[in-house]
Design a protein around this motif. Sequence first.
Motif, PDB file in Angstrom:
ATOM      1  N   ILE A 259       0.894  -1.248  -0.358  1.00  0.00           N
ATOM      2  CA  ILE A 259       0.155   0.653   0.027  1.00  0.00           C
ATOM      3  C   ILE A 259       0.588   0.911   0.062  1.00  0.00           C
ATOM      4  CG2 ILE A 259      -1.507   0.783   1.167  1.00  0.00           C
ATOM      5  CD1 ILE A 259      -2.539  -1.452   2.663  1.00  0.00           C
ATOM      6  N   ARG A 260       0.653   1.504  -0.787  1.00  0.00           N
ATOM      7  CA  ARG A 260       1.650   3.691  -0.802  1.00  0.00           C
ATOM      8  C   ARG A 260       1.251   4.470  -0.268  1.00  0.00           C
ATOM      9  NH1 ARG A 260       3.690   3.814  -6.920  1.00  0.00           N
ATOM     10  NH2 ARG A 260       1.341   4.205  -7.147  1.00  0.00           N
ATOM     11  N   MET A 261       2.289   5.166   0.430  1.00  0.00           N
ATOM     12  CA  MET A 261       1.594   5.989   1.178  1.00  0.00           C
ATOM     13  C   MET A 261       0.705   7.460   0.039  1.00  0.00           C
ATOM     14  SD  MET A 261       0.539   7.757   3.683  1.00  0.00           S
ATOM     15  CE  MET A 261       1.261   7.437   5.129  1.00  0.00           C
ATOM     16  N   GLU A 262       1.414   7.370  -1.607  1.00  0.00           N
ATOM     17  CA  GLU A 262       1.183   7.827  -2.460  1.00  0.00           C
ATOM     18  C   GLU A 262      -0.080   8.051  -2.994  1.00  0.00           C
ATOM     19  OE1 GLU A 262       3.797   7.136  -5.794  1.00  0.00           O
ATOM     20  OE2 GLU A 262       2.279   8.690  -7.129  1.00  0.00           O
ATOM     21  N   ASP A 263      -0.764   6.997  -2.888  1.00  0.00           N
ATOM     22  CA  ASP A 263      -2.251   6.241  -3.151  1.00  0.00           C
ATOM     23  C   ASP A 263      -3.226   6.893  -1.891  1.00  0.00           C
ATOM     24  OD1 ASP A 263      -1.580   5.077  -5.824  1.00  0.00           O
ATOM     25  OD2 ASP A 263      -1.371   3.330  -4.659  1.00  0.00           O
ATOM     26  N   ILE A 264      -2.468   6.585  -0.873  1.00  0.00           N
ATOM     27  CA  ILE A 264      -3.556   7.310   0.208  1.00  0.00           C
ATOM     28  C   ILE A 264      -4.155   8.444   0.177  1.00  0.00           C
ATOM     29  CG2 ILE A 264      -3.951   7.872   2.632  1.00  0.00           C
ATOM     30  CD1 ILE A 264      -2.140   5.008   3.184  1.00  0.00           C
ATOM     31  N   LEU A 265      -2.445   8.889  -0.171  1.00  0.00           N
ATOM     32  CA  LEU A 265      -2.844  11.106   0.072  1.00  0.00           C
ATOM     33  C   LEU A 265      -3.968  11.710  -1.350  1.00  0.00           C
ATOM     34  CD1 LEU A 265       0.926  11.695   1.269  1.00  0.00           C
ATOM     35  CD2 LEU A 265      -1.274  12.245   2.301  1.00  0.00           C
ATOM     36  N   LYS A 272       0.142  15.207  -5.140  1.00  0.00           N
ATOM     37  CA  LYS A 272       1.473  15.565  -5.524  1.00  0.00           C
ATOM     38  C   LYS A 272       2.471  16.274  -5.845  1.00  0.00           C
ATOM     39  CE  LYS A 272       5.057  11.284  -6.551  1.00  0.00           C
ATOM     40  NZ  LYS A 272       4.935   9.917  -6.894  1.00  0.00           N
ATOM     41  N   PRO A 273       3.654  16.586  -4.881  1.00  0.00           N
ATOM     42  CA  PRO A 273       4.417  17.531  -5.372  1.00  0.00           C
ATOM     43  C   PRO A 273       5.244  17.335  -6.463  1.00  0.00           C
ATOM     44  CG  PRO A 273       4.609  16.876  -3.192  1.00  0.00           C
ATOM     45  CD  PRO A 273       3.914  15.755  -3.686  1.00  0.00           C
ATOM     46  N   GLU A 274       5.958  17.865  -7.553  1.00  0.00           N
ATOM     47  CA  GLU A 274       6.633  17.562  -8.594  1.00  0.00           C
ATOM     48  C   GLU A 274       7.792  18.555  -8.932  1.00  0.00           C
ATOM     49  OE1 GLU A 274       6.405  14.863 -10.186  1.00  0.00           O
ATOM     50  OE2 GLU A 274       4.708  13.955  -9.663  1.00  0.00           O
ATOM     51  N   PRO A 275       8.891  18.162  -8.681  1.00  0.00           N
ATOM     52  CA  PRO A 275       9.437  16.977  -8.649  1.00  0.00           C
ATOM     53  C   PRO A 275       9.739  16.411  -6.841  1.00  0.00           C
ATOM     54  CG  PRO A 275      11.059  18.078  -8.900  1.00  0.00           C
ATOM     55  CD  PRO A 275      10.116  19.258  -9.019  1.00  0.00           C
ATOM     56  N   THR A 276       8.963  14.845  -6.887  1.00  0.00           N
ATOM     57  CA  THR A 276       8.695  14.847  -5.423  1.00  0.00           C
ATOM     58  C   THR A 276      10.276  14.786  -4.481  1.00  0.00           C
ATOM     59  OG1 THR A 276       6.887  13.145  -6.855  1.00  0.00           O
ATOM     60  CG2 THR A 276       8.275  12.670  -4.200  1.00  0.00           C
ATOM     61  N   TRP A 277      11.241  14.238  -5.539  1.00  0.00           N
ATOM     62  CA  TRP A 277      12.491  14.510  -4.643  1.00  0.00           C
ATOM     63  C   TRP A 277      12.895  15.686  -3.719  1.00  0.00           C
ATOM     64  CZ3 TRP A 277      16.368  17.237  -6.143  1.00  0.00           C
ATOM     65  CH2 TRP A 277      16.603  17.559  -7.722  1.00  0.00           C
ATOM     66  N   ASP A 278      12.421  16.925  -4.264  1.00  0.00           N
ATOM     67  CA  ASP A 278      12.624  18.246  -3.970  1.00  0.00           C
ATOM     68  C   ASP A 278      11.966  18.429  -3.145  1.00  0.00           C
ATOM     69  OD1 ASP A 278      14.950  19.934  -4.171  1.00  0.00           O
ATOM     70  OD2 ASP A 278      13.166  20.945  -5.976  1.00  0.00           O
ATOM     71  N   THR A 288       5.655   3.062   1.556  1.00  0.00           N
ATOM     72  CA  THR A 288       4.778   1.701   1.611  1.00  0.00           C
ATOM     73  C   THR A 288       4.819   1.161   3.078  1.00  0.00           C
ATOM     74  OG1 THR A 288       7.012   0.637   1.195  1.00  0.00           O
ATOM     75  CG2 THR A 288       5.978   1.314  -0.615  1.00  0.00           C
ATOM     76  N   SER A 289       3.675   0.377   2.841  1.00  0.00           N
ATOM     77  CA  SER A 289       3.243   0.120   4.028  1.00  0.00           C
ATOM     78  C   SER A 289       4.127  -1.078   4.874  1.00  0.00           C
ATOM     79  CB  SER A 289       2.073  -0.930   3.374  1.00  0.00           C
ATOM     80  OG  SER A 289       1.943  -1.811   2.903  1.00  0.00           O
ATOM     81  N   PRO A 290       4.898  -2.181   3.720  1.00  0.00           N
ATOM     82  CA  PRO A 290       5.730  -3.251   4.032  1.00  0.00           C
ATOM     83  C   PRO A 290       7.083  -2.307   4.871  1.00  0.00           C
ATOM     84  CG  PRO A 290       5.625  -3.284   1.620  1.00  0.00           C
ATOM     85  CD  PRO A 290       4.993  -2.147   2.170  1.00  0.00           C
ATOM     86  N   GLN A 291       7.122  -0.922   4.342  1.00  0.00           N
ATOM     87  CA  GLN A 291       8.598   0.201   5.132  1.00  0.00           C
ATOM     88  C   GLN A 291       8.530   0.337   7.164  1.00  0.00           C
ATOM     89  OE1 GLN A 291       8.682   2.359   1.810  1.00  0.00           O
ATOM     90  NE2 GLN A 291      11.272   2.841   2.003  1.00  0.00           N
ATOM     91  N   ILE A 292       7.190   0.555   6.943  1.00  0.00           N
ATOM     92  CA  ILE A 292       6.228   0.443   8.343  1.00  0.00           C
ATOM     93  C   ILE A 292       5.662   0.015   9.127  1.00  0.00           C
ATOM     94  CG2 ILE A 292       6.434   3.177   7.689  1.00  0.00           C
ATOM     95  CD1 ILE A 292       3.467   3.448   7.370  1.00  0.00           C
ATOM     96  N   ALA A 293       5.777  -1.300   7.966  1.00  0.00           N
ATOM     97  CA  ALA A 293       5.625  -2.082   8.803  1.00  0.00           C
ATOM     98  C   ALA A 293       5.390  -2.419  10.343  1.00  0.00           C
ATOM     99  CB  ALA A 293       5.243  -3.742   8.449  1.00  0.00           C
ATOM    100  N   ASP A 294       7.016  -2.877  10.686  1.00  0.00           N
ATOM    101  CA  ASP A 294       6.937  -3.277  12.015  1.00  0.00           C
ATOM    102  C   ASP A 294       7.076  -1.702  12.976  1.00  0.00           C
ATOM    103  OD1 ASP A 294       8.280  -5.733  12.231  1.00  0.00           O
ATOM    104  OD2 ASP A 294       9.588  -5.026  10.809  1.00  0.00           O
ATOM    105  N   ILE A 295       6.657  -1.076  12.768  1.00  0.00           N
ATOM    106  CA  ILE A 295       6.310   0.464  13.341  1.00  0.00           C
ATOM    107  C   ILE A 295       5.112   0.696  13.527  1.00  0.00           C
ATOM    108  CG2 ILE A 295       8.456   1.527  13.895  1.00  0.00           C
ATOM    109  CD1 ILE A 295       6.841   3.382  11.540  1.00  0.00           C
ATOM    110  N   LEU A 296       4.117   0.159  13.564  1.00  0.00           N
ATOM    111  CA  LEU A 296       2.997   0.074  13.518  1.00  0.00           C
ATOM    112  C   LEU A 296       2.690  -0.290  14.964  1.00  0.00           C
ATOM    113  CD1 LEU A 296       1.209  -0.890  10.122  1.00  0.00           C
ATOM    114  CD2 LEU A 296       1.155   1.069  10.941  1.00  0.00           C
ATOM    115  N   PRO A 297       3.042  -1.537  15.763  1.00  0.00           N
ATOM    116  CA  PRO A 297       2.379  -1.827  16.789  1.00  0.00           C
ATOM    117  C   PRO A 297       3.007  -1.115  17.790  1.00  0.00           C
ATOM    118  CG  PRO A 297       3.255  -3.237  15.719  1.00  0.00           C
ATOM    119  CD  PRO A 297       4.014  -2.344  14.347  1.00  0.00           C
TER     120      PRO A 297
END
Lengths: 318, 414
Positions: A259-265, A272-278, A288-297
């Motif tokens: 699940i991507r934060m981009e889709d939720i937002l 979405k701000p363009e360019p995103t990296w700036d 993305t959700s797998p990246q934050i899965a372990d801090i959800l608890p």
Amino acid sequence: MDLILVNLIDGLVTGLLLFMLSAGLTLIFSMMGVLNFAHASFYMLGAYFAYQISIYLGFWMGLLIAPPLVGIVGAAVERYGLRRVHQYGHVPELIFTFGLALLIEELVKFIWGNDQIPYQIPEILEGAAFSISSYDIPAYKVFMIFLSLGIFAGLLFVMTRTRVGMIIQAALSYPRTVEALGHNVPLVFMGVFGVGTALAGVAGVIAGPVLSTFPGMAFVLGSIVFVTIVIGGLGSLGGALVAALIIGWMTTFAKAYNIRMEDILTGVGFTKPEPTWDSAWADLWTLTSPQIADILPYLLMILILVFRPYGLFGKRDV
Amino acid sequence: MRTIVKRGAVAALSLAVMASAAFAENVKIAFIDPLSGPFASTGTNGLHQYEFAAEALVNANGGVLGGQKFEIVGFDNKISPKESLIQLQVAIDQGIRYVAQGNSSGVANALTEAIDKHNRRNPDSRVLFLNYSAVDPALTNEKCNFWHFRFDANADIKMDALTDVMAADSSIKKVYIIGQDYSFGKAVAAAAVNFLGAKRPDVEIVGNELHPIGKVKDFTPYARKIVASGADAVITGNWGSDMLNLGKSVIDNGFKGPIYTYYAAADGITAAFGETGKGSLRLVSEGPLNPIASERAADYVKAFKAKYPDGNVSQARITNVIEMLARAINDAGSATDVVAVGKALEGMEHDSLWGGKIMMRPQDHQAIQDVHIFAHTNEGVQFDYDNSGYGMVVESSVAMASADAPTTCKMQRP
């Protein structure tokens, strides 16, 4: 659809394992008021003891012998360590268990070395039990589920239906009265500490082969166990079960779907701000959700502490 | 009278200084890597390999500069960049001029920056950075500096060799890339996308994701996704317990194809995989043990195993670090003038103990060497890992891999 079912099973396994760890911790806390920092270390000891026994007598004897052995070590720690420190109050007890955790880790490294040890699942449980479309469910996982459910049922039975359980429950709330009635409360404490650590030992025995057995295994699980009992409510066995299952499913599903934060937002209505990296929010947009899965608890724990400080099922304040 | 006393004092003092200089004859190398925590096993085994290489390859042959011995000093950085910088300062304060580090490119990035800064500000106590394992390509590209030397093939070089093999395998149609969420994991993913796109545009990349490093307890959900994606092959740069747990989980949950890895060997990983990993695990690396290059190399491994029965010669390149450093110090005629030693290392060609040549490319200080693809198996294994009977056997080789690969390094020499 199949994948959801498979993830439900995977999450159940994770949750039940977490429950076995936190059950002992929450029991010990509710009885003695001690937050046992060394609890995950007993989990590690379980895995290492079982490995050592399995070399000579096979996996099943390891499963049978290692947990009581861990329980005896735990009881000895209570009898000769914690009980002496107890008179100085809670902070020395905390420091004592913290030191114990470090000591056990060093001891394990000293005896078994720094490497992963080849603690394997028994041959009879190798391979898949069944498949849901193309997804194999390993036989070992099915075994883990039934064993943990069995232990939960047994624990519930002892706590609510037997005389020993009644005394324990009474000693929980009115230790002085129970003592006045002629029961040996220090013995009850020692027993509970022993059983609690033995439960952690069981978790170690069955988790060791799948989550790998190495000196850092206690550290990896250490903090999440505390999160579980805080969410469930300190001292509540049912709460520990519910919280462990919630955490198990929450992390499994967060990792299994991107699940991507981009889709939720963008769904909520942000552009979405363009360019995103700036952008100053670049990190947020690329999450993305797998990246934050372990801090959800941990996030859930903070929410619980804010809105329901005594946990889901707890009766007393943290 | 007073001047005589002064002269006498000066003479005595200079004598004392010279004497202490003569006694402090060991060339110290600071080994800054994790010696505690979840990655301790990798670090400790590396330390042993350094100590053994220094002893067997340099000290036993009379040392460098006619008698100075190599001494390895271990510093525990707990694999944290912050802690590494503290340990680097401690090492420099002890007068150490050579720093060896390898585990985690995150740490290497921090170290190379700090060393560059330190050397510019303190010309009297400059240090050289001997990077033996951190393979983030940036270290020899945009972040390169004169003080940093990399003895391992970087992630791009390894991926180049790996994708050569994958490109030749027509059964591979879909590939899943998974790695640890830090600079190295990202570099592997980028290189895989790059090279696969160039060599096999028909291969579909069905997954490309990063997971937290050293924090994932259970890889089952990731394994499910990999199976669900229908991938024929998996590429991962994972190492340590992340590698073991990912690999086991992927295989246990029904994945049948090859898993191409950078670090799925030794430190207990080979033993823990055992029969499970046979036929699945592939690894790209240098320094083959099976088949072994020469009698001398075989004797070296045997002697190492005699001293550390539980250890592994898992990072063969460490012998290259020690031998090439010793040669450079001898060529420069000084162990303290690290600029001269660095210049001697630049462009050095060396016959590796493990067969083949090594060339320290002067443009970017990246060692160019033979790269091999290994398979995890128990057949044809002369030197196993973890005393398990299983080891890594060469499947294919690329001689002097990526020798002409471009670099963006603009090196400023002192």
